[in-house]
Design a protein around this motif. Sequence first.
Motif, PDB file in Angstrom:
ATOM      1  N   LEU A  11       6.514   4.346  -5.924  1.00  0.00           N
ATOM      2  CA  LEU A  11       7.234   4.327  -7.196  1.00  0.00           C
ATOM      3  C   LEU A  11       8.746   4.342  -7.024  1.00  0.00           C
ATOM      4  CD1 LEU A  11       5.061   6.715  -9.410  1.00  0.00           C
ATOM      5  CD2 LEU A  11       5.085   4.216  -9.387  1.00  0.00           C
ATOM      6  N   LYS A  12       9.225   4.764  -5.857  1.00  0.00           N
ATOM      7  CA  LYS A  12      10.670   4.882  -5.642  1.00  0.00           C
ATOM      8  C   LYS A  12      11.260   3.740  -4.822  1.00  0.00           C
ATOM      9  CE  LYS A  12      10.617   9.887  -6.250  1.00  0.00           C
ATOM     10  NZ  LYS A  12      10.958  11.213  -5.686  1.00  0.00           N
ATOM     11  N   LEU A  13      10.414   2.788  -4.422  1.00  0.00           N
ATOM     12  CA  LEU A  13      10.931   1.621  -3.706  1.00  0.00           C
ATOM     13  C   LEU A  13      11.718   0.729  -4.661  1.00  0.00           C
ATOM     14  CD1 LEU A  13       7.893   0.641  -1.454  1.00  0.00           C
ATOM     15  CD2 LEU A  13      10.149   1.320  -0.660  1.00  0.00           C
ATOM     16  N   PRO A  14      12.727   0.044  -4.148  1.00  0.00           N
ATOM     17  CA  PRO A  14      13.490  -0.855  -5.021  1.00  0.00           C
ATOM     18  C   PRO A  14      12.637  -2.038  -5.455  1.00  0.00           C
ATOM     19  CG  PRO A  14      14.129  -1.178  -2.729  1.00  0.00           C
ATOM     20  CD  PRO A  14      13.224   0.028  -2.768  1.00  0.00           C
ATOM     21  N   ALA A  15      12.905  -2.522  -6.640  1.00  0.00           N
ATOM     22  CA  ALA A  15      12.178  -3.692  -7.140  1.00  0.00           C
ATOM     23  C   ALA A  15      12.584  -4.931  -6.343  1.00  0.00           C
ATOM     24  CB  ALA A  15      12.470  -3.899  -8.612  1.00  0.00           C
ATOM     25  N   VAL A  16      11.651  -5.841  -6.179  1.00  0.00           N
ATOM     26  CA  VAL A  16      11.935  -7.125  -5.530  1.00  0.00           C
ATOM     27  C   VAL A  16      12.032  -8.169  -6.627  1.00  0.00           C
ATOM     28  CG1 VAL A  16      11.104  -8.852  -3.898  1.00  0.00           C
ATOM     29  CG2 VAL A  16      10.700  -6.425  -3.454  1.00  0.00           C
ATOM     30  N   ALA A  17      13.256  -8.623  -6.880  1.00  0.00           N
ATOM     31  CA  ALA A  17      13.480  -9.524  -8.013  1.00  0.00           C
ATOM     32  C   ALA A  17      12.656 -10.796  -7.883  1.00  0.00           C
ATOM     33  CB  ALA A  17      14.962  -9.864  -8.126  1.00  0.00           C
ATOM     34  N   GLU A  18      12.661 -11.367  -6.708  1.00  0.00           N
ATOM     35  CA  GLU A  18      11.843 -12.555  -6.456  1.00  0.00           C
ATOM     36  C   GLU A  18      11.537 -12.633  -4.968  1.00  0.00           C
ATOM     37  OE1 GLU A  18      15.068 -16.063  -6.099  1.00  0.00           O
ATOM     38  OE2 GLU A  18      14.849 -15.277  -8.128  1.00  0.00           O
ATOM     39  N   GLY A  19      10.448 -13.276  -4.643  1.00  0.00           N
ATOM     40  CA  GLY A  19      10.072 -13.385  -3.238  1.00  0.00           C
ATOM     41  C   GLY A  19       9.098 -12.311  -2.829  1.00  0.00           C
ATOM     42  N   THR A  20       9.159 -11.952  -1.558  1.00  0.00           N
ATOM     43  CA  THR A  20       8.144 -11.111  -0.949  1.00  0.00           C
ATOM     44  C   THR A  20       8.702  -9.758  -0.543  1.00  0.00           C
ATOM     45  OG1 THR A  20       7.023 -13.082  -0.094  1.00  0.00           O
ATOM     46  CG2 THR A  20       6.486 -10.988   0.946  1.00  0.00           C
ATOM     47  N   MET A  21       7.936  -8.721  -0.820  1.00  0.00           N
ATOM     48  CA  MET A  21       8.290  -7.384  -0.351  1.00  0.00           C
ATOM     49  C   MET A  21       7.942  -7.295   1.133  1.00  0.00           C
ATOM     50  SD  MET A  21       6.657  -4.312   0.507  1.00  0.00           S
ATOM     51  CE  MET A  21       7.041  -2.565   0.504  1.00  0.00           C
ATOM     52  N   LYS A  22       8.884  -6.825   1.944  1.00  0.00           N
ATOM     53  CA  LYS A  22       8.693  -6.778   3.396  1.00  0.00           C
ATOM     54  C   LYS A  22       8.523  -5.338   3.852  1.00  0.00           C
ATOM     55  CE  LYS A  22      11.420 -10.947   4.335  1.00  0.00           C
ATOM     56  NZ  LYS A  22      11.820 -11.180   2.923  1.00  0.00           N
ATOM     57  N   MET A  23       7.502  -5.118   4.692  1.00  0.00           N
ATOM     58  CA  MET A  23       7.263  -3.804   5.265  1.00  0.00           C
ATOM     59  C   MET A  23       7.020  -3.927   6.758  1.00  0.00           C
ATOM     60  SD  MET A  23       3.378  -2.998   3.891  1.00  0.00           S
ATOM     61  CE  MET A  23       3.156  -1.558   4.945  1.00  0.00           C
ATOM     62  N   LEU A  24       7.398  -2.888   7.487  1.00  0.00           N
ATOM     63  CA  LEU A  24       7.230  -2.851   8.937  1.00  0.00           C
ATOM     64  C   LEU A  24       6.436  -1.607   9.304  1.00  0.00           C
ATOM     65  CD1 LEU A  24       7.892  -3.610  11.919  1.00  0.00           C
ATOM     66  CD2 LEU A  24      10.052  -2.347  11.638  1.00  0.00           C
ATOM     67  N   GLY A  25       5.333  -1.806  10.025  1.00  0.00           N
ATOM     68  CA  GLY A  25       4.542  -0.690  10.526  1.00  0.00           C
ATOM     69  C   GLY A  25       4.786  -0.509  12.007  1.00  0.00           C
ATOM     70  N   VAL A  26       5.234   0.681  12.392  1.00  0.00           N
ATOM     71  CA  VAL A  26       5.585   0.962  13.781  1.00  0.00           C
ATOM     72  C   VAL A  26       4.496   1.821  14.417  1.00  0.00           C
ATOM     73  CG1 VAL A  26       7.258   2.066  15.305  1.00  0.00           C
ATOM     74  CG2 VAL A  26       8.048   0.816  13.270  1.00  0.00           C
TER      75      VAL A  26
END
Length: 254
Positions: A11-26
């Motif tokens: 709920l606290k992640l910034p909105a992605v106006a357009e395109g793809t939300m990117k995440m990295l799993g380490v």
Amino acid sequence: METVFPTEVVLKLPAVAEGTMKMLGVGTGRGETDRGMIDQLHLRFQEILNVVAEPTPAYVEDYKKVVLNRPIPGVTFDFRAQTFEDYRKDWEKETDRPKFEFISAVQSIYYMKDIEKSVMNMHEMLKEGGVMLIIVLADDGGFGRLWRKFPMFADEIQKHALTDTMREILTENGVKHEVIRQSSKVDISCCFEEGNEQGKLITDFLAHVIDLEKSAPEELVKEFFDYLGGTDCSVREGGKVMFNNSWDAVIARK
């Protein structure tokens, strides 16, 4: 995790106006925890790119099989069978370096060669407003106290990094963060039953020593078991020895 992640991260992640939300799993392992996080993220973000940096090839292959058997529409994966340090080197070579809305390291920070450098490199790779989640064992939990009591069991592969380690790194580098405790207990009664093979395996896991009872001096083994079953690490409930397995969610924002 089930309650912390949706409210404190998704709920606290910034909105992605357009395109793809990117995440990295380490250090994702076989992806069990990451898939749960992706399910939660997908409720808010329709398109997700999940970059997976996991150094054990067999784990990466297992993760791929899970994805093939249960694909999520709109979620794509970029699997990298490499350490975070090696992924970071590749990332630095890119002319258009991707930044991530979300980066997670779930019980994997212990295996970094330089923990402070890795933590700050992860933070640098966040977009503005992005969130970094580090799951780490509590410094006042059973593992933390065992590690501090018996430093001779440490090795070069696994560092004894705990919640206070993360607090110190983030505070000294001026990174805003919060720590949310997740209390947990596990039954280790079998460790105190003579001849119990499962107990032997759990003991070796807790000590991070192969065949502790045969490889360590008798006095040290006795001291270890006394401390393991004592009030610093465990509580007695209904005749069972319950080990304090508490961990913390360290959440940093950019």
